[in-house]
Design a protein around this motif. Structure first.
Motif: not given
Lengths: 518, 518
Positions: A456-458, A472-474, A476
Motif C-alpha cells: 500500500v506504500s507508494d 494519498w495512503t488512505q 490507496r
C-alpha cells in the motif's frame, strides 16, 4: 489449503490480477514470526521486585472483588480469605498457582496449518476487536457496525498472512439482535476465516455456543476438542480491583474444556488506576494474577496469558490516550513482569486518532513497536483500530497490515547475516569505484528477495505519483480494501461441517439464542 | 535568552494566545535528552568482527578514491599506499587514527544556553536538510524552494525545543544565485535561530565564509572560535568508494579551525552498494573511516561523527526507499560499529512518501525508532522531510516534532520510577474497588506533569472532533505552522553583531560571492 485456494481462484480471474502471478499483491508469507530482539527493559531488578511486591501486597492486604459465587467458593476451597465478594490471597499461594501455568502453548484452529504458538518469542498479530462503530472512506461518517461490515473486516483478517489470529468481532454488528449475534458472527468468522477464533465471555450460553461451534468447525470430538487449545477468550477486569460475573464464568468454562484465556485489566492511569505508571502496572498485575491464580487452581496447567492495556488519560478531558510515551513504557514494564512470572504476554496496536491519518499511524507505530520491545506474544487490535477502539476502519486495517508486515520482515535474521557472501568484499572489489551494483552478479542473484516489498506504500517519485493521480495512503488503502473483499474466496470447509454449523445456528436461534439480561 | 524572548513576546499578544500562559502550545522543555534504552543489537560479536574485517579488507586491498590532491599528499605523508587517486591504508594505522577521535564532544552555538553534547548517550534532533523542493497544504504542488520558505522552516527549527541543532538548508532557496546563496541563508539562519549551525562543504570560499559568519555571530575571537566546536559540516562520499574534492576540502578547513565533521556515506544497497545489508554497511564503514582516519591524522582529537545513510532501493524501480525494515537493521548494525570504533553516530528521520499522510508517518516512525534503537547521537532530517528528501514540508515538520517530542518524553526516567509513592499501594488501598482515581490526592498532586501533552494530536472523541470540523492531522499541522511563523520573534542578537554580519554579507557579495563552477 489457503495457497491452493488462491491458486484456484487466480485461474478464473487472471484478467483482473496483476503481474504478481495471480495474487492481488505480494504478501509476506504465512508463518510464525520470532521476536529476535532483546526486550527493552526500563526496570532494573529492584523495579521488577517493587512492582511484584506492590501487586502481592494488593492481593494480600486489599484484595480483589469477585462478583461470581462459583469463584468465591473456589477461592475459599483454596484457603484464600473471602469476605463478602472481597478475596485476599497470600503471595505464596499465588506464586504456587502461577508456577502451574505454561510459558507457552499452541492454538490450533480448524485449519491445522494455521496453528500458532503463544510464547517462546512468538510475535502474533490479530485484528481489531469490539468497536461499536464503523468508518470508511466512502461513508466518511461514524455509524453503528453491521453484519456486512463485520464480514468484510473478517475477509481482511483472512486475506492478510500477517494476521495470525481472529480477535473478537472486528466491529460490533448491532443490526443483529444481541440474543443471536454471537451465532451469526461466529458462523461468519468460522466460514470466512480458518484462523484461531475467539469467544466473548458474555454469559454462559454464548460461551458454550461458541465452544460448540468451534468444535463443530474443527470436525472434532469433544475429547479431541479438549485435548489442546483451539480458541481463546479474553476478559477485562473492571478496574479498580473487580472481576465481573460473566467474565470469570466464561473463563472457567473455557479452561474446563481445555481452551485458552487472556486476562487483560484496562487500567487507565489517572482514572481507574494510579496516575503513576508503575502504580497502574501494579494494579493491573494484581488484577490479572488474581484471576490467573484462580484458573490454575481450577485447571492446573491451563493456557493463560497476561494481558496489558495500561495507558494514560488525557488529563484535560479524562479520556483515554493511546500510543503515548507512557503507554509504551507501561507495556515494556508489563513485559518484564510477564517474564518474571513466566506467563505469555498480550498487548495491543492502538491509537487515539479519529481518522486514518498521520496521527493514527504514529500512535499505532508507537504501540506496535512497544509490543515488539516488550516481548509481547499476542498483539490484539493490530489492524483496523481508530478512536481509542470505538471505530473499526477498513482503510486503517490495510495500512496497519503494511506496518505489521514490515515488523515481520524486520524480524527476518537474514537481513543481518554476516557471512562472507553478505559482507561481499569480492563484489565490492568487482564493482570498484567506477561502477554500480545494479548489474552485478551478487545483486542479480539476490534482488528478488533482498528487500521488503510494500503493497500500500507508494515508493514512486513525486512526479510519477502525481501523474497517477497523487493518491494519498488512505485512498490507496480504500481501493485495496474493496478489491480484497470483492475478489475474496472463503477458505475450504467440508460441506457436511458447514451444514452442521448452519443447523446448530438455526437450532439455537429457534431456542431463542442467549439471554440478553446479562 | 529563549525563555526571556518567549515571555517578552507573550506580553504583547496575550489576546492571540490560549490558556497555556502565553505560548502557542505547551512544549517539552529545551534541554539534553539521554537515551536510556539499551541499544538493539542484531549482530553478535562475530558479526561486528566480520563487518570490521570486511571494511578493513576494503581499505587494505581495494582502497578508496580521494579526488583531492591535498588529501593524497597527506595520505602519502602518513605512509598509506597512494596510486593515482586510489588510497589503500593498513588497519593498524586506521585503528590508531580512530583511537585519537573523541567519543563525545560539545557544540556551542552563539547562544551558549543552546550547547549540545554529541555522544555519551545524547539524543539530538535537527531539521530536514537540503531538499531542492517545497510542498505545503496551501500550494499542494511541488515547487523549487525559495528564501522565504527556507526562512519559515528555520523559524520552525527555532520554535521547537525538540530541535537541538540546525541542519543544512531546510529547503534549497533556488531563488538566490548559487554564488551568494550561502551568505543569505547563513544570515537568515544565524539571526532566526540561535542553535548549532552547519556549513556545506561546497568549495573553499563557501566554507570559509560560513566559518567566519559563525565566528562573528558568536562575537568570538579567532582563538575562542577555534578553542571548541561551534558548528559542523556533513559530507557524503560518492559511493562506491569515492570522496570528492570539495567535501574533503571543506572538512579539512573545518577541523583545522576546530570545528566538527560528520562523514555520511549514502550507500544504497542494490544500487551504489552491495544488495546485502551487511555488505552495504561494510562499504559505508570503509568509506567513512577512510575520511575520519585522514582527519585524525591532520588534527588529532578533532570532533568526527560516523554517519549512516544505508538503505535499500525499490528493486522494481531502482529508487531509494526509506523507513524500511532493511533501513532499520542497517542503522542498528552501524550503531554497533560506531560503538566498536568509539565514534559518535549520526542517522536520520526519513520517509519515501510524497504527502504528509499515514505512509509518511509510519516510515518516519520506523526511522526515528531505529535511530533510538541504534544509539544514534545526532538525528538529521528529524522534522520536515518528504519524498526521500526531495521535498521539504512544513506540515510534516510540525507532525514530526510531535513524534520527536514523544521520543524525548519517552526517555524521561520518571515514567518508570518505582519508589513507594509510584507503586502507590496506599492510593490503591484508599480508592479500593468502588472509587476512581480522578479525585485522589495521589492523582491531584501529580496530574499536571504526569503525562505527555500533545500539541498537534487531537485526543478528543469523534463527536467533539467532528463538531469542530473533523480536521485531519496535516491540516491541523498547517494551521500551527502558520501561527508559529506569524507570531515568530527572532532570538536576541547584539545589534553590533547583527551589523557586522550584514556588512560581511554585503562585502562578500560585492566581491562576487563564491565561484559556481565547483
Amino acid at each position: 489449503m489457503t495457497d491452493a485456494a488462491v491458486r484456484r481462484r487466480s485461474g478464473g480471474r487472471a484478467g483482473n490480477r496483476d503481474r504478481r502471478g495471480g495474487e492481488i499483491f505480494r504478501q509476506q508469507p504465512w508463518g510464525p514470526v520470532k521476536n529476535i530482539d532483546r526486550p527493552v527493559e526500563p526496570l532494573g531488578e529492584e523495579g521488577v521486585q517493587a512492582i511484584h511486591d506492590g501487586a502481592m501486597r494488593v492481593l494480600e492486604e486489599i484484595g480483589v472483588e469477585f462478583l461470581n459465587d462459583e469463584a468465591l467458593a473456589l477461592f475459599r476451597q483454596a484457603g484464600c480469605t473471602v469476605e463478602g465478594t472481597n478475596v485476599r490471597m497470600g503471595r505464596d499461594w499465588v506464586m504456587e498457582m502461577l508456577a502451574r501455568a505454561p510459558s507457552q502453548f499452541t492454538l490450533t484452529p480448524r485449519n491445522p496449518d494455521r496453528v500458532i504458538t503463544v510464547g517462546d518469542g512468538s510475535l502474533l498479530f490479530g485484528n481489531v476487536s469490539s468497536p461499536p462503530a464503523y468508518w470508511d472512506m466512502t461513508m466518511r461518517t461514524k455509524s453503528p457496525g453491521t453484519r456486512v461490515q463485520c464480514a468484510d473486516l473478517l475477509r481482511l483478517t483472512q486475506h492478510f498472512n500477517c494476521m495470525h489470529f481472529a480477535g473478537g468481532y472486528p466491529v460490533e454488528p448491532v443490526d443483529i439482535h444481541p440474543s443471536v449475534r454471537h451465532l451469526d458472527v461466529l458462523f461468519d468468522k468460522l466460514t470466512i476465516t480458518d484462523k484461531v477464533p475467539h469467544a466473548y465471555s458474555l454469559g454462559a450460553e454464548r460461551v458454550e455456543d461458541v465452544l460448540e461451534m468451534v468444535r463443530i468447525a474443527g470436525g472434532l470430538t469433544e475429547e479431541a476438542f479438549r485435548a489442546t487449545p483451539r480458541m481463546y477468550t479474553n476478559i477485562n477486569s473492571t478496574s479498580p480491583l473487580k472481576h465481573d460475573t460473566p467474565m470469570i464464568d466464561g473463563c472457567l468454562r473455557c479452561i474446563r474444556r481445555g481452551q485458552a484465556v487472556i486476562v487483560t485489566p484496562f487500567t487507565l492511569a489517572g482514572a481507574m488506576a494510579p496516575v503513576t505508571m508503575a502504580g497502574a502496572v501494579t494494579l493491573s498485575i494484581a488484577e490479572a494474577l488474581s484471576a490467573i491464580a484462580l484458573f490454575q487452581w481450577v485447571a492446573p496447567g491451563s493456557a493463560c496469558v497476561l494481558g496489558t492495556f495500561t495507558t494514560n488519560v488525557d488529563m484535560t478531558s479524562g479520556a483515554p490516550a493511546f500510543g503515548t510515551p507512557e503507554y509504551m513504557r507501561a507495556t515494556q514494564m508489563t513485559g518484564q513482569m510477564a517474564r518474571f512470572y513466566g506467563l505469555p504476554l498480550r498487548s495491543s496496536g492502538v491509537c487515539t486518532s479519529n481518522a486514518p491519518d498521520g496521527q493514527a499511524m504514529w500512535e499505532t507505530s508507537n504501540s506496535l513497536w512497544a509490543a515488539v520491545q516488550s516481548g509481547t506474544h499476542m498483539i490484539y487490535h493490530a489492524a483496523g483500530w481508530l478512536e481509542g477502539g470505538l471505530i473499526a476502519c477498513p482503510e486503517k486495517f490495510v495500512m496497519d497490515c503494511e506496518v505489521v508486515q514490515m515488523i515481520q520482515r524486520y524480524m527476518d535474521p537474514a537481513i543481518c547475516a554476516t557471512g562472507p557472501d553478505e559482507i561481499a568484499v569480492e563484489a565490492i572489489r568487482d564493482v570498484g569505484s567506477r561502477g554500480h551494483y545494479f548489474g552485478a552478479e551478487h545483486t542479480r542473484a539476490r534482488y528478488e528477495t533482498a528487500f521488503y516489498t510494500p503493497f500500500v506504500s507508494d515508493w514512486r517519485n513525486f512526479e510519477a505519483w502525481s501523474a497517477d493521480g497523487g493518491v494519498w495512503t488512505q485512498e490507496r488503502a480504500h481501493r485495496l480494501f474493496r478489491r480484497i473483499v470483492e475478489e475474496f474466496e472463503e477458505p475450504p470447509m467440508d460441506v457436511a461441517i458447514r451444514e452442521e454449523l448452519a443447523e446448530f445456528v438455526a437450532r439455537r436461534k429457534a431456542e431463542g439464542g442467549a439471554p440478553t439480561d446479562y
